[in-house]
Enzyme design. Structure first.
Site, PDB file in Angstrom:
ATOM      1  N   CYS A   1     -22.069  -3.343  13.905  1.00 33.52           N
ATOM      2  CA  CYS A   1     -22.231  -3.409  12.664  1.00 33.52           C
ATOM      3  C   CYS A   1     -22.754  -4.890  12.231  1.00 33.52           C
ATOM      4  O   CYS A   1     -22.214  -5.874  12.632  1.00 33.52           O
ATOM      5  CB  CYS A   1     -20.680  -3.400  11.858  1.00 33.52           C
TER       6      CYS A   1
ATOM      7  N   GLU B   1     -14.305  -7.982  10.489  1.00 28.65           N
ATOM      8  CA  GLU B   1     -13.280  -7.204   9.511  1.00 28.65           C
ATOM      9  C   GLU B   1     -12.237  -8.240   9.108  1.00 28.65           C
ATOM     10  O   GLU B   1     -11.690  -8.392  10.122  1.00 28.65           O
ATOM     11  CB  GLU B   1     -12.572  -5.810   9.919  1.00 28.65           C
TER      12      GLU B   1
ATOM     13  N   CYS C   1     -25.010  -4.873   4.816  1.00 31.15           N
ATOM     14  CA  CYS C   1     -25.525  -3.787   3.616  1.00 31.15           C
ATOM     15  C   CYS C   1     -24.287  -3.636   2.557  1.00 31.15           C
ATOM     16  O   CYS C   1     -24.684  -3.181   1.607  1.00 31.15           O
ATOM     17  CB  CYS C   1     -25.374  -2.406   4.563  1.00 31.15           C
TER      18      CYS C   1
ATOM     19  N   CYS D   1     -27.417   2.959   9.918  1.00 33.71           N
ATOM     20  CA  CYS D   1     -26.967   1.988  10.776  1.00 33.71           C
ATOM     21  C   CYS D   1     -26.225   2.704  12.149  1.00 33.71           C
ATOM     22  O   CYS D   1     -26.317   2.395  13.163  1.00 33.71           O
ATOM     23  CB  CYS D   1     -25.977   1.023  10.222  1.00 33.71           C
TER      24      CYS D   1
ATOM     25  N   GLU E   1     -14.608   3.113  11.791  1.00 34.39           N
ATOM     26  CA  GLU E   1     -15.357   2.832  10.532  1.00 34.39           C
ATOM     27  C   GLU E   1     -16.309   4.042  10.230  1.00 34.39           C
ATOM     28  O   GLU E   1     -16.390   4.420   8.998  1.00 34.39           O
ATOM     29  CB  GLU E   1     -16.248   1.816  10.739  1.00 34.39           C
TER      30      GLU E   1
ATOM     31  N   THR F   1     -15.561  -6.296   5.807  1.00 36.44           N
ATOM     32  CA  THR F   1     -16.802  -6.290   6.727  1.00 36.44           C
ATOM     33  C   THR F   1     -17.705  -7.764   6.500  1.00 36.44           C
ATOM     34  O   THR F   1     -18.115  -7.759   5.491  1.00 36.44           O
ATOM     35  CB  THR F   1     -17.728  -5.031   6.430  1.00 36.44           C
TER      36      THR F   1
ATOM     37  N   TYR G   1     -24.761   4.777   6.427  1.00 32.54           N
ATOM     38  CA  TYR G   1     -24.420   5.176   7.732  1.00 32.54           C
ATOM     39  C   TYR G   1     -25.151   5.968   8.434  1.00 32.54           C
ATOM     40  O   TYR G   1     -25.305   6.130   9.413  1.00 32.54           O
ATOM     41  CB  TYR G   1     -23.058   5.998   7.513  1.00 32.54           C
TER      42      TYR G   1
ATOM     43  N   HIS H   1     -23.041   3.522   0.150  1.00 37.06           N
ATOM     44  CA  HIS H   1     -22.856   3.060   1.469  1.00 37.06           C
ATOM     45  C   HIS H   1     -22.574   4.168   2.435  1.00 37.06           C
ATOM     46  O   HIS H   1     -22.933   4.119   3.596  1.00 37.06           O
ATOM     47  CB  HIS H   1     -21.419   2.328   1.671  1.00 37.06           C
TER      48      HIS H   1
END
Ligand code: SF4
Length: 482
Positions: free
Chosen positions: A100, A257, A104, A299, A447, A191, A296, A292
């Site tokens: 990650c 995180e 974003c 990413c 996640e 994050t 995904y 978001h």
């Protein structure tokens, strides 16, 4: 202002000099902390990509907000093509980092706040939108990282915010003052928080009349007095503290995180973008979540590419690359990964302008994307584990490779196909282990399940957006039903 390089970004973090609780200790110097630094390097990639001749056209875009070229990670999407380019950019970053890269969330929050503040102003005559535009133009010009902070602790999930024993279970406005609002509460799972310059706070659920205190959207610097940070643990994270890097799995990059506490933090009015407008909290939450969920589809696909590549290398090193069952499994992995990408692209291509002018993804398709993300990376991990073999869970420590007694045995018995260095086999298997059971699995698996909301949240949205009534009408019409 010129777009920052990765080194300039790291320097800017050094100047912030944030402090956090890490593994039971109050820690400073985070930019060189062994547990934190890999995550900072991952974010730095988002800056370097804007200078790399291979990727800079994708990462740079002219912002109508500040009339300057900005990093796409701070962009307000102006077209469906912008949404598509966002997903392409995220896949590229996943390919480079295998983790990650954190930046974003702020981009997704900004796009949701931009359109939501416009809607609040249109309905109530407030002036949030202009405030937010000024704030975000400043973020763009200074090429900042903004942590989009949504997830409240939520306490007893069976109770509304106002019914909690502790009202801080949902971040709230504790006091309204002439100079701003005092906020109190916390945000979980943040994050990249310690790699950020700013925090953009949003409510976590749709709020009702009587819950005005919790309907708050605002921005504070990460250095604001009263903000405290507690670093999250990851599986096998202490391997990063060992001198031998080979067992880390992903030797260069990692995720981050952070539990973030807001203890009576003053937010001046010019940084407040919602203060009590409960009717718009649900819109803001849904838009952020949809952006978001789209993210995904980029990413996780980028990281999935690496997992597929590592599985293929492991098979090659074992001398079974041509076996039909291996080929089938690799093809299945590619199919699953490209299905996720297709969903990310589809919800982008079908994006539409909001009343404020920026573009919003197709929310139904974005939720379909994320619901698939709650499953497919687990299947990809299962297949990579299958191909990688049992050694994934039993391999000796890399330090033993250098031991005068154990080392020769390891080199003799962990040798596979001719011409393959045992160290290279270690690297590939540790990389797979990192993603399926190690520090990387926090982002790639857990996640994927819970980030941007768990599967139930997507099912609710799909149920709402899926137009079941319309589908029944079509059948009635086709069959001439009464
Ligand atoms: Fe970006 Fe993916 Fe990390 Fe979210 S999980 S911040 S979309 S890299």
């Amino acid at each position: 202002m010129a777009l920052k390089t990765g080194d300039e970004y790291i320097q800017s973090l050094k100047e912030l000099d944030l402090k956090a609780h890490v593994m039971g200790q109050a820690a400073g110097g985070l930019t060189s902390h062994a547990l934190v630094e890999p995550s900072m390097r991952a974010v730095a990639q988002t800056y370097d990509c804007a200078h790399d001749p291979q990727s800079k056209d994708l990462f740079r875009v002219i912002s109508p907000l500040c009339n300057e070229e900005v990093n796409r990670f701070t962009h307000l999407h102006q077209s469906a093509q912008d949404l598509v380019n966002k997903v392409r950019m995220q896949r590229h970053c996943g390919n480079l980092t295998g983790c990650c890269f954190q930046r974003c969330v702020g981009m997704d929050a900004a796009n949701a706040v931009y359109s939501s503040t416009f809607d609040i102003d249109a309905a109530t005559g407030s002036a949030y939108h202009q405030r937010f535009k000024e704030y975000w133009a400043w973020v763009q010009k200074n090429d900042l990282v903004v942590d989009g902070a949504m997830t409240d602790p939520k306490g007893d999930r069976g109770k509304r915010p106002k019914d909690q024993t502790d009202p801080d279970m949902y971040l709230r406005i504790k006091e309204r003052r002439q100079d701003g609002v005092i906020i109190s509460g916390a945000k979980l799972h943040q994050t990249g928080m310690l790699n950020s310059h700013e925090i953009l706070i949003m409510p976590t659920i749709s709020l009702r009349p009587g819950e005005e205190a919790w309907a708050v959207c605002c921005a504070v610097p990460t250095t604001a007095p009263g903000v405290r940070y507690i670093y999250g643990r990851q599986t096998s994270d202490t391997r990063k503290l060992e001198s031998c890097r080979l067992d880390v799995g992903n030797p260069k990059f990692g995720g981050q995180e952070v539990l973030t506490v807001f203890e009576d933090v003053l937010v001046p009015w010019e940084r407040v973008f919602m203060a009590g407008e409960t009717a718009f909290s649900g819109t803001l939450v849904e838009r952020f979540a949809s952006y978001h969920r789209q993210s995904y589809g980029g990413c996780k696909v980028g990281v999935g590419d690496l997992l597929i590549g590592a599985a293929a290398l492991a098979a090659q090193m074992n001398g079974v690359a041509a076996a039909s069952h291996i080929r089938e499994k690799l093809v299945e992995m590619i199919h699953l990964n490209e299905t996720l990408y297709s969903c990310g692209l589809a919800c982008s291509a079908m994006g539409q302008p909001t009343a404020s002018g920026n573009y919003l993804v197709d929310m139904l398709l974005a939720n379909v994307c994320k619901l698939n993300v709650t499953r497919f990376p687990y299947e990809l991990a299962r297949l990579a584990t299958d191909i990688g073999g049992g050694l994934l869970g039993t391999m000796p420590a890399a330090a033993d490779l250098e031991d005068p007694v154990a080392g020769p045995y390891i080199r003799k018995y962990l040798k596979a196909a001719d011409g393959v260095a045992v160290e290279d086999r270690f690297k590939v298997l540790r990389f797979i282990e990192n993603l399926v059971a190690g520090a990387g699995s926090v982002a790639y698996l857990i996640e994927s399940m819970h980030g941007a909301g768990p599967p139930t949240a997507q099912r609710i949205m799909i149920g709402r957006q899926g137009d079941l009534e319309g589908k029944m009408q079509k059948v009635k019409s086709l069959l001439d039903l009464a």
